[in-house]
Design a protein around this motif. Structure first.
Motif, PDB file in Angstrom:
ATOM      1  N   LEU A 153       2.238  -2.273  -6.807  1.00  0.00           N
ATOM      2  CA  LEU A 153       3.297  -3.218  -7.148  1.00  0.00           C
ATOM      3  C   LEU A 153       4.538  -2.487  -7.636  1.00  0.00           C
ATOM      4  CD1 LEU A 153       1.340  -6.085  -8.939  1.00  0.00           C
ATOM      5  CD2 LEU A 153       2.813  -6.343  -6.939  1.00  0.00           C
TER       6      LEU A 153
ATOM      7  N   SER B  90       5.434   0.636  -6.827  1.00  0.00           N
ATOM      8  CA  SER B  90       5.960   1.654  -5.916  1.00  0.00           C
ATOM      9  C   SER B  90       6.458   1.123  -4.579  1.00  0.00           C
ATOM     10  CB  SER B  90       4.886   2.722  -5.656  1.00  0.00           C
ATOM     11  OG  SER B  90       3.764   2.143  -4.992  1.00  0.00           O
ATOM     12  N   THR B  91       6.122  -0.101  -4.226  1.00  0.00           N
ATOM     13  CA  THR B  91       6.509  -0.590  -2.905  1.00  0.00           C
ATOM     14  C   THR B  91       6.879  -2.061  -2.957  1.00  0.00           C
ATOM     15  OG1 THR B  91       5.783  -0.873  -0.607  1.00  0.00           O
ATOM     16  CG2 THR B  91       4.122  -1.149  -2.317  1.00  0.00           C
ATOM     17  N   LYS B  92       7.767  -2.450  -2.027  1.00  0.00           N
ATOM     18  CA  LYS B  92       8.134  -3.854  -1.895  1.00  0.00           C
ATOM     19  C   LYS B  92       7.277  -4.546  -0.834  1.00  0.00           C
ATOM     20  CE  LYS B  92      12.951  -3.242  -3.308  1.00  0.00           C
ATOM     21  NZ  LYS B  92      14.381  -3.404  -2.923  1.00  0.00           N
ATOM     22  N   GLU B  93       6.559  -3.751  -0.033  1.00  0.00           N
ATOM     23  CA  GLU B  93       5.745  -4.304   1.040  1.00  0.00           C
ATOM     24  C   GLU B  93       4.497  -4.988   0.480  1.00  0.00           C
ATOM     25  OE1 GLU B  93       4.851  -1.402   3.956  1.00  0.00           O
ATOM     26  OE2 GLU B  93       6.933  -0.881   4.340  1.00  0.00           O
TER      27      GLU B  93
ATOM     28  N   LYS C  23       4.080  -7.329  -1.422  1.00  0.00           N
ATOM     29  CA  LYS C  23       4.114  -7.502  -2.868  1.00  0.00           C
ATOM     30  C   LYS C  23       3.404  -8.787  -3.291  1.00  0.00           C
ATOM     31  CE  LYS C  23       7.050  -6.203  -6.634  1.00  0.00           C
ATOM     32  NZ  LYS C  23       8.252  -5.402  -6.957  1.00  0.00           N
ATOM     33  N   ARG C  24       3.597  -9.848  -2.521  1.00  0.00           N
ATOM     34  CA  ARG C  24       2.957 -11.122  -2.874  1.00  0.00           C
ATOM     35  C   ARG C  24       1.443 -10.980  -2.836  1.00  0.00           C
ATOM     36  NH1 ARG C  24       0.934 -15.253   0.190  1.00  0.00           N
ATOM     37  NH2 ARG C  24       0.790 -17.292  -0.828  1.00  0.00           N
TER      38      ARG C  24
END
Length: 286
Positions: A64, A66-69, A71-72
Motif C-alpha cells: 500500500l 509503495s505502489t498505486k496499483e 490499491k483498492r
C-alpha cells in the motif's frame, strides 16, 4: 429462497490457467457475486499462525505504501486480515441479501495448493454461514502454464533482464531462470499431481476443466449448470492471449523433464486419452 440454495465456490488452479477469463465470464450474471475482488487471498492468511499473519499484514502495508496499483484490492485485503471473522460474516451476509445472487466465489488460484488440508474446514465454515460449497479446478499443460506465468513475471519486471518475448532472447539466462523456478513456488504450483488425490478425495462437489477446452460456450454451459446458474456467453477476450516467452526447444525439453512426474502421474491415473493435445505434444520432450 432458502439459505442453502446459495453456494460458495472455491477455485483450485494456478496463475495462467484461465481463472481471470472464467471470473469475467461468470461475472456477467447477476447470479454471480465475487465479493470485493476476484482473488480474496484470504484462506492462507486465515489458517496461518499469528506470526505468519503478522508477516502477511506487514507485506500488504508495504504494498500500500509503495505502489498505486491494485490499491483498492490491497486495502480490502488488509481490512479482511484485521478482522477475519467479521469479514466472513459481512461477505456471506452480502451474498445472502442479494436477491438474484446464487453464487459467492473466491477465485484465488493458489488456494487449493496452500490450503488443501483446510478445504473441509472452509466447507464447514461456509455451511455455518448458510452456504453450500462447490469447487472448480482449472488445469493447464504444466510446461505451458509455467512458461506463461514466467512471461507475466518478466513483463512485470519481477524476473529482470529486460524483454524476454523478442525473437532472440538470451536462452542462457532463460535456462538460469528455469533452473531457479524448478525450486520455487512457481514450479511447485505447476506440480498439480502433488495435491490431486488429496483434493479429489474431499467430500466437496468438484468439476475439472482443461485450459485447452475452457474458452467455449459448451464449457461455460457446463460450469454454469454445475453451479446452478443461468447460462452466460463466453467473455470476448482470453486474458492469457498475447506475446509469450520465446523458449528454445532445449529449454522446453529441460522444463518438460523437470515436470515429468506430473505428466506420468496423469497418464497412469487418468490415461493418456484424458490429456489434451497440448499435453501430449510437450510430453514428446520427455
Amino acid at each position: 429462497m432458502s439459505k442453502l440454495e446459495k453456494t460458495f465456490v472455491i477455485l483450485y488452479g494456478s496463475q495462467k490457467a484461465g481463472t481471470t477469463w472464467l471470473h469475467r465470464t461468470l461475472d456477467q450474471s447477476e447470479q454471480f457475486f465475487g465479493g470485493y475482488v476476484k482473488e480474496w487471498r484470504f484462506w492462507p492468511f486465515y489458517f496461518s499462525s499469528p506470526r505468519a499473519q503478522a508477516k502477511h499484514i506487514s507485506e500488504i502495508e508495504a504494498k500500500l505504501a509503495s505502489t498505486k496499483e491494485k490499491k483498492r484490492a490491497h486495502l480490502q485485503r488488509l481490512l479482511a486480515y484485521a478482522d477475519p471473522e467479521g469479514f466472513l460474516k459481512q461477505i456471506t451476509e452480502q451474498a445472502l441479501e442479494r436477491l438474484n445472487a446464487r453464487i459467492l466465489a473466491d477465485f484465488s488460484p493458489a488456494t487449493g495448493f496452500r490450503c488443501a488440508q483446510n478445504i473441509p474446514e472452509i466447507q464447514q465454515l461456509m455451511h455455518g454461514y448458510g452456504l453450500d460449497t462447490k469447487a472448480l479446478w482449472l488445469i493447464r499443460d504444466p510446461v505451458s502454464r509455467l512458461l506463461s506465468s514466467m512471461t507475466m513475471q518478466m513483463k512485470g519486471g519481477t524476473l529482470g533482464h529486460g524483454d524476454m518475448t523478442d525473437k532472440d532472447p538470451d536462452q542462457d539466462y532463460i535456462r538460469h531462470v528455469l533452473e531457479n523456478a524448478a525450486q520455487s513456488l512457481l514450479f511447485n504450483q505447476t506440480r498439480i499431481d502433488l495435491i490431486w488425490d488429496e483434493l479429489m478425495g474431499l467430500d466437496v462437489p468438484a468439476q475439472v476443466h482443461h485450459f485447452d477446452d475452457l474458452f467455449s460456450q459448451s464449457s461455460v454451459d457446463q460450469v454454469t449448470a454445475f453451479l446452478g446458474m443461468e447460462s452466460v456467453p463466453p467473455f470476448e477476450q482470453n486474458p492469457n492471449k498475447g506475446q509469450e516467452l520465446f523458449v528454445s526447444n532445449d529449454n522446453k525439453c529441460f522444463v518438460a523433464r523437470e515436470l515429468a512426474p506430473t505428466y506420468r502421474f496423469f497418464v497412469n491415473k487418468m490415461g493418456s486419452e484424458w490429456l489434451p493435445e497440448s499435453w501430449r505434444q510437450l510430453m514428446a520432450y520427455l
